[in-house]
Motif scaffolding. Structure first.
Motif, PDB file in Angstrom:
ATOM      1  N   VAL A  10       0.808  -1.224   0.000  1.00 18.47           N
ATOM      2  CA  VAL A  10       0.000   0.000   0.000  1.00 18.47           C
ATOM      3  C   VAL A  10       0.839   1.271   0.000  1.00 18.47           C
ATOM      4  N   THR A  11       2.146   1.146   0.163  1.00 16.06           N
ATOM      5  CA  THR A  11       3.009   2.320   0.086  1.00 16.06           C
ATOM      6  C   THR A  11       3.668   2.449  -1.284  1.00 16.06           C
ATOM      7  N   GLY A  12       3.375   1.518  -2.185  1.00 17.55           N
ATOM      8  CA  GLY A  12       3.957   1.558  -3.525  1.00 17.55           C
ATOM      9  C   GLY A  12       3.232   2.550  -4.430  1.00 17.55           C
ATOM     10  N   ASP A  13       3.805   2.776  -5.581  1.00 15.90           N
ATOM     11  CA  ASP A  13       3.225   3.685  -6.562  1.00 15.90           C
ATOM     12  C   ASP A  13       2.430   2.904  -7.596  1.00 15.90           C
ATOM     13  N   GLY A  14       1.215   3.380  -7.877  1.00 13.84           N
ATOM     14  CA  GLY A  14       0.369   2.738  -8.881  1.00 13.84           C
ATOM     15  C   GLY A  14       0.650   3.285 -10.273  1.00 13.84           C
ATOM     16  N   PRO A  15      -0.206   2.962 -11.233  1.00 13.49           N
ATOM     17  CA  PRO A  15      -1.449   2.233 -11.024  1.00 13.49           C
ATOM     18  C   PRO A  15      -1.217   0.748 -10.754  1.00 13.49           C
ATOM     19  N   PHE A  16      -2.206   0.147 -10.071  1.00 13.61           N
ATOM     20  CA  PHE A  16      -2.135  -1.250  -9.697  1.00 13.61           C
ATOM     21  C   PHE A  16      -3.102  -2.068 -10.552  1.00 13.61           C
ATOM     22  N   ALA A  17      -2.616  -3.177 -11.060  1.00 13.57           N
ATOM     23  CA  ALA A  17      -3.477  -4.140 -11.741  1.00 13.57           C
ATOM     24  C   ALA A  17      -3.792  -5.235 -10.740  1.00 13.57           C
ATOM     25  N   SER A  18      -5.075  -5.363 -10.392  1.00 17.68           N
ATOM     26  CA  SER A  18      -5.510  -6.347  -9.401  1.00 17.68           C
ATOM     27  C   SER A  18      -6.326  -7.419 -10.099  1.00 17.68           C
ATOM     28  N   PRO A  92     -12.331 -20.350  -4.652  1.00 18.50           N
ATOM     29  CA  PRO A  92     -12.369 -19.481  -5.832  1.00 18.50           C
ATOM     30  C   PRO A  92     -13.317 -18.306  -5.606  1.00 18.50           C
ATOM     31  N   PRO A  93     -12.978 -17.128  -6.121  1.00 13.61           N
ATOM     32  CA  PRO A  93     -13.900 -15.985  -6.014  1.00 13.61           C
ATOM     33  C   PRO A  93     -15.171 -16.249  -6.816  1.00 13.61           C
ATOM     34  N   ALA A  94     -16.238 -15.557  -6.438  1.00  9.84           N
ATOM     35  CA  ALA A  94     -17.528 -15.762  -7.102  1.00  9.84           C
ATOM     36  C   ALA A  94     -17.437 -15.462  -8.587  1.00  9.84           C
ATOM     37  N   ARG A  95     -16.633 -14.475  -8.953  1.00  9.13           N
ATOM     38  CA  ARG A  95     -16.385 -14.183 -10.363  1.00  9.13           C
ATOM     39  C   ARG A  95     -15.009 -13.562 -10.499  1.00  9.13           C
ATOM     40  N   SER A  96     -14.442 -13.646 -11.681  1.00  6.58           N
ATOM     41  CA  SER A  96     -13.099 -13.121 -11.898  1.00  6.58           C
ATOM     42  C   SER A  96     -13.119 -11.601 -11.875  1.00  6.58           C
ATOM     43  N   GLU A  97     -12.001 -11.027 -11.480  1.00  6.01           N
ATOM     44  CA  GLU A  97     -11.850  -9.573 -11.400  1.00  6.01           C
ATOM     45  C   GLU A  97     -10.580  -9.174 -12.134  1.00  6.01           C
ATOM     46  N   ALA A  98     -10.655  -8.073 -12.832  1.00  7.79           N
ATOM     47  CA  ALA A  98      -9.474  -7.506 -13.482  1.00  7.79           C
ATOM     48  C   ALA A  98      -9.627  -5.999 -13.429  1.00  7.79           C
ATOM     49  N   ARG A  99      -8.948  -5.363 -12.508  1.00  7.13           N
ATOM     50  CA  ARG A  99      -9.135  -3.926 -12.282  1.00  7.13           C
ATOM     51  C   ARG A  99      -7.797  -3.207 -12.287  1.00  7.13           C
ATOM     52  N   LEU A 100      -7.717  -2.122 -13.038  1.00  6.94           N
ATOM     53  CA  LEU A 100      -6.564  -1.227 -13.016  1.00  6.94           C
ATOM     54  C   LEU A 100      -6.998   0.063 -12.332  1.00  6.94           C
ATOM     55  N   SER A 101      -6.299   0.419 -11.268  1.00  9.74           N
ATOM     56  CA  SER A 101      -6.694   1.605 -10.515  1.00  9.74           C
ATOM     57  C   SER A 101      -5.493   2.188  -9.791  1.00  9.74           C
ATOM     58  N   ARG A 102      -5.680   3.407  -9.287  1.00 12.30           N
ATOM     59  CA  ARG A 102      -4.580   4.101  -8.619  1.00 12.30           C
ATOM     60  C   ARG A 102      -4.166   3.380  -7.335  1.00 12.30           C
ATOM     61  N   LEU A 103      -5.123   2.726  -6.693  1.00 17.88           N
ATOM     62  CA  LEU A 103      -4.864   1.987  -5.465  1.00 17.88           C
ATOM     63  C   LEU A 103      -5.108   0.496  -5.698  1.00 17.88           C
ATOM     64  N   PRO A 104      -4.449  -0.374  -4.951  1.00 17.45           N
ATOM     65  CA  PRO A 104      -4.720  -1.805  -5.099  1.00 17.45           C
ATOM     66  C   PRO A 104      -6.131  -2.138  -4.614  1.00 17.45           C
ATOM     67  N   TYR A 105      -6.756  -3.102  -5.272  1.00 16.98           N
ATOM     68  CA  TYR A 105      -8.107  -3.539  -4.931  1.00 16.98           C
ATOM     69  C   TYR A 105      -7.973  -4.822  -4.120  1.00 16.98           C
ATOM     70  N   LEU A 106      -8.391  -4.792  -2.846  1.00 17.86           N
ATOM     71  CA  LEU A 106      -8.113  -5.886  -1.920  1.00 17.86           C
ATOM     72  C   LEU A 106      -9.345  -6.589  -1.387  1.00 17.86           C
ATOM     73  N   VAL A 107     -10.536  -6.137  -1.761  1.00 18.48           N
ATOM     74  CA  VAL A 107     -11.757  -6.733  -1.207  1.00 18.48           C
ATOM     75  C   VAL A 107     -11.826  -8.246  -1.435  1.00 18.48           C
ATOM     76  N   PRO A 108     -11.615  -8.755  -2.666  1.00 17.47           N
ATOM     77  CA  PRO A 108     -11.685 -10.214  -2.841  1.00 17.47           C
ATOM     78  C   PRO A 108     -10.627 -10.970  -2.041  1.00 17.47           C
TER      79      PRO A 108
END
Length: 383
Positions: A10-18, A92-108
């Protein structure tokens, strides 16, 4: 979920691909299915302008390495600087996720990747025990065999004047072997802070091992029937039993958090809050011990989705230069001495988790166990 190992992320520089997907490997065409899944995920990230460097780093991670055994999910987060996170999920997650955003996506990761508690597994017989200890990060920190002597540790079949002496000697050797194993199990349990000790193996040996454990450790011990020290002695059945016990422990931990949260929320000055305004304030003050996530769902490729707000749109917050500087209104950040030009908008389902990691809070998904305002709640460190 213990967030200690996510601090650097969380201290790294994005964008993050999650990326999150079903990585189950239990069919003959599992490798081909993984390749097809990755092609789809890569295309979705490319549509969001993910860099080729980031995509290549993810591809090497997804298609390389050893496949999992059986049902599994996969979580990966990467930037142009390389891969930051690669973790197998318990389901396995309910569905696949592919998100590019300024912050990492950690909910799944929180929903499907919560690690089981530290635990010790001991498979015993009359000679000793095979012991495995796993810490709170899911890392095997101890894997060893403790054995005494097998001299005369067999049922005495002949009679005569020496029969009783031999039998007594055998029983004493077995007792010493079991006690030696119990000492090591107890030491491993103490060093890892294990809240679960699984004892398997020969019926008499495992019962004797349980009895030989010191009381504090015995209180966390569970006896299971499958498994033995000899090859082919029910290893698969033992693994399933352990998985069930660990899953029960994770559920119990979530239920305990919900119980504590509900109790604190019902007090006039209890150590619990809910809703985006109260939770962002607590995070900004570094006053969150545990962040609770309700049924947030997910937004897929960055599309809008059900993120806990009544209108079905993506809930957003304002962020400052530091991860924990969150607010719903700009004046709440400018009051902290932050220039208005240094504030940015971010998705709540990204920013609040990043802030929780930054302040050293645990994060736990409670799903539908409790109806959280805006999908977020928090147990506080102090009032």
């Amino acid at each position: 979920m213990d967030t200690t190992r996510l601090r650097e992320l969380v201290t790294g520089d994005g964008p993050f691909a999650s990326v999150y997907f079903d990585d189950t490997h239990n069919t003959e065409d599992a490798a081909k299915q993984r390749e097809l899944t990755w092609r789809d995920l890569r295309a979705r990230l490319a549509e969001q302008d993910a860099s080729e460097v980031t995509l290549d780093a993810l591809e090497a991670a997804v298609l390389g390495g050893e496949p999992p055994v059986g049902r599994s999910g996969r979580a990966l987060v990467a930037t142009a600087d390389g891969e930051w996170l690669d973790r197998h999920l318990s389901e396995p997650p309910a569905r696949s996720e592919a998100r590019l955003s300024r912050l990492p996506y950690l909910v799944p990761l929180v929903e499907y990747g919560e690690l089981p508690p530290p635990h010790v597994v001991a498979v015993a017989d009359r000679i000793g025990a095979d012991i495995t200890a796993v810490d709170e990060h899911g890392t095997v920190v101890d894997a060893l065999t403790v054995e005494g002597t097998d001299s005369h540790v067999h049922k005495v079949r002949r009679g005569g004047w020496g029969h009783r002496d031999l039998q007594q000697h055998t029983e004493e050797l077995v007792k010493q072997n079991i006690e030696r194993a119990a000492e090591r199990v107890a030491a491993s349990a103490r060093s890892t802070g294990a809240s679960l000790v699984v004892v398997a193996g020969e019926s008499q040996a495992r019962k004797a091992l349980l009895d030989a454990l010191p009381e504090p450790v015995r209180g966390h011990a569970v006896e299971v029937q499958p498994g033995g020290r000899k090859p082919g002695s029910g290893e698969d059945e033992l693994d399933r039993s352990i998985d069930e016990l660990l899953a029960d422990a994770v559920r119990a931990r979530r239920d305990d958090v919900v119980e504590r949260f509900t109790a604190e929320l019902g007090k006039p000055t209890g150590l619990a809050v809910q809703g985006l305004e109260a939770v962002t304030t607590a995070l900004r003050e570094h006053n969150v011990a545990t962040l609770l996530l309700g049924g947030l769902g997910s937004g897929g490729n960055g599309d809008t989705g059900d993120n806990g707000d009544a209108g079905g749109e993506v809930a957003e917050v304002l962020t400052g230069p530091e991860p924990a500087l969150l607010a719903l209104r700009e004046n709440e950040l400018t009051a902290q001495g932050i220039d208005a030009g240094d504030t940015r908008r971010a998705r709540a389902d990204e920013a609040l988790l990043v802030a929780a990691v930054a302040v050293g809070a645990d994060v736990i998904s409670v799903g539908e166990r409790v109806d959280l305002t805006d999908g977020f709640g928090a147990l506080l460190r102090h009032d």
